[in-house]
Design a protein around this motif. Structure first.
Motif, short mmCIF file in Angstrom:
data_model
loop_
_atom_site.label_atom_id
_atom_site.label_comp_id
_atom_site.label_asym_id
_atom_site.label_seq_id
_atom_site.Cartn_x
_atom_site.Cartn_y
_atom_site.Cartn_z
N GLY A 50 0.80 -1.23 0.00
CA GLY A 50 0.00 0.00 0.00
C GLY A 50 0.83 1.27 0.00
O GLY A 50 0.56 2.20 0.77
N GLY A 51 1.86 1.34 -0.85
CA GLY A 51 2.62 2.57 -0.97
C GLY A 51 3.71 2.71 0.07
O GLY A 51 4.36 3.74 0.16
N LYS A 52 3.92 1.66 0.85
CA LYS A 52 5.03 1.71 1.80
C LYS A 52 6.08 0.69 1.37
O LYS A 52 5.75 -0.34 0.80
N ILE A 53 7.34 1.00 1.67
CA ILE A 53 8.41 0.05 1.38
C ILE A 53 9.08 -0.31 2.69
O ILE A 53 9.43 0.58 3.47
N SER A 54 9.25 -1.59 2.91
CA SER A 54 9.84 -2.03 4.18
C SER A 54 11.34 -1.72 4.21
O SER A 54 11.94 -1.42 3.18
N GLN A 55 11.92 -1.82 5.39
CA GLN A 55 13.37 -1.79 5.48
C GLN A 55 13.89 -3.04 4.75
O GLN A 55 13.20 -4.05 4.71
N PRO A 56 15.08 -2.96 4.17
CA PRO A 56 15.59 -4.16 3.51
C PRO A 56 15.72 -5.33 4.49
O PRO A 56 16.27 -5.16 5.58
N LEU A 57 15.18 -6.48 4.11
CA LEU A 57 15.28 -7.66 4.96
C LEU A 57 16.38 -8.55 4.40
O LEU A 57 16.47 -8.73 3.19
N LYS A 58 17.19 -9.11 5.28
CA LYS A 58 18.18 -10.09 4.80
C LYS A 58 17.43 -11.37 4.47
O LYS A 58 16.72 -11.91 5.29
N ALA A 59 17.61 -11.84 3.26
CA ALA A 59 16.81 -12.98 2.82
C ALA A 59 17.09 -14.23 3.64
O ALA A 59 16.18 -15.01 3.93
N GLU A 60 18.34 -14.41 4.08
CA GLU A 60 18.66 -15.65 4.82
C GLU A 60 17.94 -15.70 6.15
O GLU A 60 17.69 -16.77 6.68
N GLU A 61 17.65 -14.50 6.69
CA GLU A 61 17.05 -14.49 8.02
C GLU A 61 15.53 -14.37 7.97
O GLU A 61 14.89 -14.15 8.98
N THR A 62 14.96 -14.46 6.77
CA THR A 62 13.52 -14.27 6.64
C THR A 62 12.86 -15.58 6.21
O THR A 62 13.42 -16.32 5.42
N THR A 63 11.67 -15.83 6.74
CA THR A 63 10.94 -17.02 6.32
C THR A 63 9.78 -16.61 5.42
O THR A 63 9.37 -15.45 5.42
N THR A 64 9.28 -17.56 4.65
CA THR A 64 8.13 -17.24 3.78
C THR A 64 6.96 -16.77 4.62
O THR A 64 6.16 -15.95 4.19
N ASP A 65 6.85 -17.30 5.84
CA ASP A 65 5.78 -16.90 6.73
C ASP A 65 5.82 -15.42 7.05
O ASP A 65 4.84 -14.70 6.90
N GLN A 66 7.00 -14.98 7.47
CA GLN A 66 7.17 -13.56 7.78
C GLN A 66 6.87 -12.70 6.56
O GLN A 66 6.17 -11.69 6.64
N LEU A 67 7.39 -13.16 5.43
CA LEU A 67 7.22 -12.42 4.19
C LEU A 67 5.73 -12.35 3.83
O LEU A 67 5.21 -11.29 3.49
N GLY A 68 5.07 -13.49 3.95
CA GLY A 68 3.65 -13.56 3.63
C GLY A 68 2.84 -12.60 4.49
O GLY A 68 1.93 -11.92 4.01
N GLN A 69 3.19 -12.52 5.76
CA GLN A 69 2.46 -11.62 6.66
C GLN A 69 2.68 -10.17 6.26
O GLN A 69 1.73 -9.38 6.22
N LEU A 70 3.93 -9.84 5.95
CA LEU A 70 4.24 -8.46 5.54
C LEU A 70 3.49 -8.10 4.25
O LEU A 70 2.92 -7.02 4.13
N ILE A 71 3.47 -9.05 3.32
CA ILE A 71 2.79 -8.80 2.05
C ILE A 71 1.30 -8.59 2.28
O ILE A 71 0.66 -7.76 1.64
N GLY A 72 0.76 -9.34 3.22
CA GLY A 72 -0.66 -9.20 3.53
C GLY A 72 -0.96 -8.02 4.44
O GLY A 72 -2.10 -7.82 4.86
N GLY A 73 0.05 -7.23 4.78
CA GLY A 73 -0.19 -6.01 5.54
C GLY A 73 -0.09 -6.17 7.04
O GLY A 73 -0.50 -5.29 7.80
N LYS A 74 0.45 -7.31 7.51
CA LYS A 74 0.59 -7.51 8.95
C LYS A 74 2.02 -7.23 9.38
O LYS A 74 2.95 -7.54 8.65
N GLY A 75 2.15 -6.67 10.56
CA GLY A 75 3.48 -6.52 11.12
C GLY A 75 4.22 -5.30 10.62
O GLY A 75 5.45 -5.28 10.64
N TRP A 76 3.51 -4.29 10.15
CA TRP A 76 4.18 -3.09 9.68
C TRP A 76 4.36 -2.10 10.82
O TRP A 76 3.53 -1.94 11.65
#
Lengths: 487, 346
Positions: free
Chosen positions: A461-487
């Motif tokens: 929604g027009g916001k860009i997250s801080q860069p996440l290190k891919a090795e430390e991120t799970t699809t779960d976390q990513l999925g939540q962020l994409i769905g607008g949770k945890g911002w």
């Protein structure tokens, strides 16, 4: 009205967009349809609203089978669809838009329509001037107009496709209140979205689609984790990341602002190092495309600076970016990347350097043959490019990229490709990285993003997250962020 | 069935010609008892004698020049409807130079050469206006071209009845004819000149080589086939569009120049003779490929000249050639559509 879908199948070429979907929607309910891009939700809704026809399967309404062969048919049966981009006529007045789609009569009954519009506005507590031009309205107001128009045409079932993209929070609250009110009056509502919080808040049931299959139809209380897993599937981990070559900065974004009619992205700061791969995640229309086009020089920032190798390139024309080693590979290969009607040889000549005025055909053919072998393109030098399969078109597009590029900007580099081709494409891309190129790529495949990126930027929604290190991120976390949770 | 294979293409093309002939014959049968006789008369009227043949060639050259130019704009994906006006401006520029230099010390050959050159320049200038409107003004080239055509016609009439009117009174028959030393030399008492034939043939050969053998041609075709992709690839698309207008305009101007120096020897109101529009038809009929342009243009020119016989011999209207030409193009496009449909179904 109770809607029942039975064993709906729909193929688009090789893609099985809807695979045996059966779903029952009770009268007066608000049914959520959740899924990532390409999961098949829009296809299913288009089938229900008559835009396209299913290959097989049945649609029942209050227990009776109906056949919907056009949107006009659908509205006759009381099914109306509100599209993501309102399908209205901006240069016309509100009242004329309201009248459009009305059946019968040569002369429209404006007075009756006006009365109907005003009554409905009062009931739903809207306030749109009937004589205003549609292009002066906000997206939210255009939705309201569309809803009223469909109801006035007799819709008892309303399908809303991603209605909360592009409207303000206030308008969203208003929309949700309206939908709840309509549901109470017995209107059945299908709410298509990828936004977890919206469906969780509004819907009495949520059907989740993944890759054309209905994974489940859950009732409250909802668990976000469960929904994310249903949407994106099991978490799979891969290896195969190359470490950043060095920490040399290649590109720097300083306080960049991007604006278009839907998005307003502010204060983006980012620096990219040589050889790095950055994945851009997010639902379609969240701003990744604009971001990529900004980096390509196709879209000018409204604020801030872009530095390439320390040189300020803000506001330079696209051709300047091209000359300085930036390359943009659009997702629509045949529409924006290749030339239907020209052969592979022609493409390689166009992409190559000009030597003299006359084309050395024989030489060009040999060079094309070499490229075709090098990039394992299934075709001959004289094959017209539109005759190639999607995977081979993508290989061609890759083969056309000049040597010595600094930044590659890719939109969905492996969309529509089989696994083997995808792996191959990434092999070629990583080779580029080892030669010092950096990559930004958009993908809706979370596994691909986590597997190949060094860092990930999430758009919502027009916001860009801080860069996440891919090795430390799970699809779960990513999925939540994409769905607008945890911002 | 592979509907893109050359054999199938040829079959569909053949079918289109056949259907067009049937259609034209039906139209003929409605007006005369002897449709085959009409065809015979057209044939005799176009190839029956050396004089007739040379008349066909007189029509062929400007038509071929117009078609050659249009192949360039077609390749760039443009519909240069404005070609009529560009031919007219070519004729006006040519006339202007001859009027200015006739009687001067320059040798007549030099005057003719300069006049033809400025004819090409005039056409290119007129086309550049359409190009500017298209590229920088967002005016579709069809509308821009149409507008410029009207302006060109008005300009011709103004010149003929105003500044360039014949001594005494202006008339629709055009300006005062030039002294015959400023005519392109004719072959014997035939109306055709080796020079105009040479210009026409050199033109189409040049265009063929340009479009099929050079970087310029290939890039132009890339711009025409997918402007977006061409831009993303880094090609200067607007420059290529402008170049295609200029080249087409220059060829149209040449056609106008040949009309003035080789055929009418003065400026007349309808100097373009509709060869621009006819060129559009030829271009569509040959599927924008230069190879077939010359023979098809010859066929169209023969139809035009041959059908002049119809009112004389059979008291039929000479519009038959237009019916057949139009029907041919429509049926070829229709058959292409049918072929595409079959392709889509697969």
């Amino acid at each position: 009205m109770r809607i029942e879908l039975r064993h709906i199948h729909k193929h688009f070429g090789k893609v099985h967009a809807n695979n045996d979907i059966s779903l029952m929607i009770e009268s007066g309910g608000i049914q959520g349809i959740l899924g990532e891009n390409g999961a098949g939700k829009s296809t299913l809704m288009k089938i229900l609203s008559g835009f396209i026809q299913a290959d097989s399967g049945e649609i029942l309404m209050d227990g009776k089978q109906i056949i919907i062969s056009s949107p006009a048919d659908a509205i006759r049966h009381g099914i109306g669809m509100l599209h993501q981009d309102p399908l209205d006529f901006p240069p016309m007045r509100v009242i004329d838009n309201f009248l459009i789609g009305q059946r019968g009569g040569i002369f429209p009954d404006r007075k009756a329509a006006l009365r109907g519009l005003m009554e409905m506005q009062q009931k739903l507590d809207f306030s749109i001037s009937p004589s205003a031009y549609v292009d002066m309205l906000t997206v939210g107001e255009r939705q309201q107009l569309e809803i009223m128009r469909l109801l006035w045409l007799g819709a008892r079932v309303l399908i809303l496709d991603e209605p909360t993209t592009g409207i303000s929070a206030l308008q969203k609250d208003k929309l949700f209140a309206t939908l709840k009110q309509l549901a109470k009056q017995g209107i059945t509502i299908l709410f298509v979205s990828h936004k977890l919080e919206d469906v969780e808040y509004l819907c009495e049931k949520i059907a989740v689609l993944r890759r054309g299959v209905l994974v489940g139809n859950v009732s409250p209380p909802y668990s976000t984790d469960e929904l994310v897993e249903m949407m994106f599937g099991k978490v799979v981990s891969f290896g195969g990341r190359d470490p950043c070559l060095n920490n040399e900065e290649l590109l720097t974004l300083e306080n960049i602002g991007i604006e278009d009619d839907r998005l307003n992205i502010r204060d983006v700061n980012f620096s990219l190092c040589r050889g790095e791969v950055v994945g851009l995640a997010g639902m379609e229309g969240s701003g990744q495309r604009q971001f990529l086009r900004l980096l390509a020089g196709l879209l000018r920032p409204v604020a801030g600076k872009i530095l390439l190798d320390g040189k300020d390139i803000t506001g330079k024309p696209y051709h300047y970016f091209v000359k300085n080693g930036v390359s943009y590979m659009p997702a629509a290969r045949l529409e924006e990347g290749l030339f239907p009607g020209l052969t592979l040889t022609d493409h390689f000549i166009l992409a190559g350097e000009q030597k003299g005025f006359i084309i050395q055909r024989e030489l060009a053919r040999q060079q094309a043959q070499k490229k075709i072998e090098e990039f394992s393109i299934f075709g001959t030098p004289t094959s017209p490019v539109e005759a190639l399969s999607g995977g081979n078109q993508q290989r061609t597009l890759l083969a056309l990229q000049r040597p010595g590029l600094k930044i590659l900007l890719l939109e969905h580099p492996t969309r529509g490709l089989d696994i083997e081709s995808s792996l191959w494409v990434w092999e070629k891309l990583k080779e580029r990285c080892r030669q010092g190129a950096s990559i930004f790529f958009i993908s809706s495949d979370l596994e691909e993003i986590l597997q190949y990126s060094d860092r990930v930027l999430v758009f919502y929604g027009g916001k860009i997250s801080q860069p996440l290190k891919a090795e430390e991120t799970t699809t779960d976390q990513l999925g939540q962020l994409i769905g607008g949770k945890g911002w | 069935m592979d509907v893109t294979s050359p054999r199938i293409r040829f079959l569909f093309g053949f079918l289109a010609v056949f259907l067009a002939l049937i259609f034209a014959t039906i139209v003929l049968a409605l007006t005369t008892d002897d449709p085959l006789g009409a065809y015979y008369n057209v044939l005799i009227g176009s190839f029956g004698s050396m004089t007739k043949l040379s008349d066909v060639l007189v029509a062929w050259v400007p038509l071929l020049l117009a078609t050659s130019g249009l192949l360039v704009t077609f390749t760039a994906g443009l519909w240069n409807i404005g070609i009529e006006g560009q031919i007219t401006l070519g004729a006006i520029f040519t006339t202007a130079v001859i009027k200015a230099l006739q009687g001067s010390d320059l040798p007549p050959e030099m005057v003719i050469f300069l006049s033809i050159l400025s004819g090409a320049l005039g056409g290119a200038l007129w086309a550049s206006a359409v190009g500017w409107l298209k590229i920088y003004g967002g005016v579709n080239e069809i509308f821009g071209g149409l507008g410029m055509n009207f302006v060109a016609t008005a300009l011709t009439l103004w010149l003929i009845f105003g500044p360039w009117k014949r001594p005494g009174i202006g008339s629709m028959s055009g300006t005062e004819p030039f002294n015959s030393i400023y005519w392109l030399p004719q072959i014997g008492d035939l109306r055709i000149s080796w020079w105009s034939l040479g210009i026409g043939i050199a033109g189409i050969v040049l265009i063929y080589l340009l479009l099929n053998g050079t970087y310029f041609g290939l890039r132009l075709s890339a711009v025409g086939k997918n402007g977006k992709a061409a831009y993303l690839m880094g090609l200067p698309t607007t420059r290529y569009l402008m170049m295609s207008f200029l080249i087409c305009g220059a060829f149209a101007g040449l056609a106008g120049a040949v009309q003035v120096t080789g055929v009418y020897h003065r400026l007349i109101p309808s100097i373009s003779s509709g060869y621009g529009f006819l060129g559009l038809l030829v271009g569509m009929l040959v599927n924008y490929q230069a190879v077939w342009a010359a023979p098809v243009a010859l066929f169209f020119a023969a139809l035009n000249i041959g059908s002049i016989q119809l009112p004389i011999v059979m008291k039929l209207d000479s519009a038959l050639s237009g019916v057949l030409q139009g029907a041919l193009v429509l049926f070829v496009l229709l058959m292409n559509g049918v072929r595409q449909r079959l392709l889509g179904k697969q």
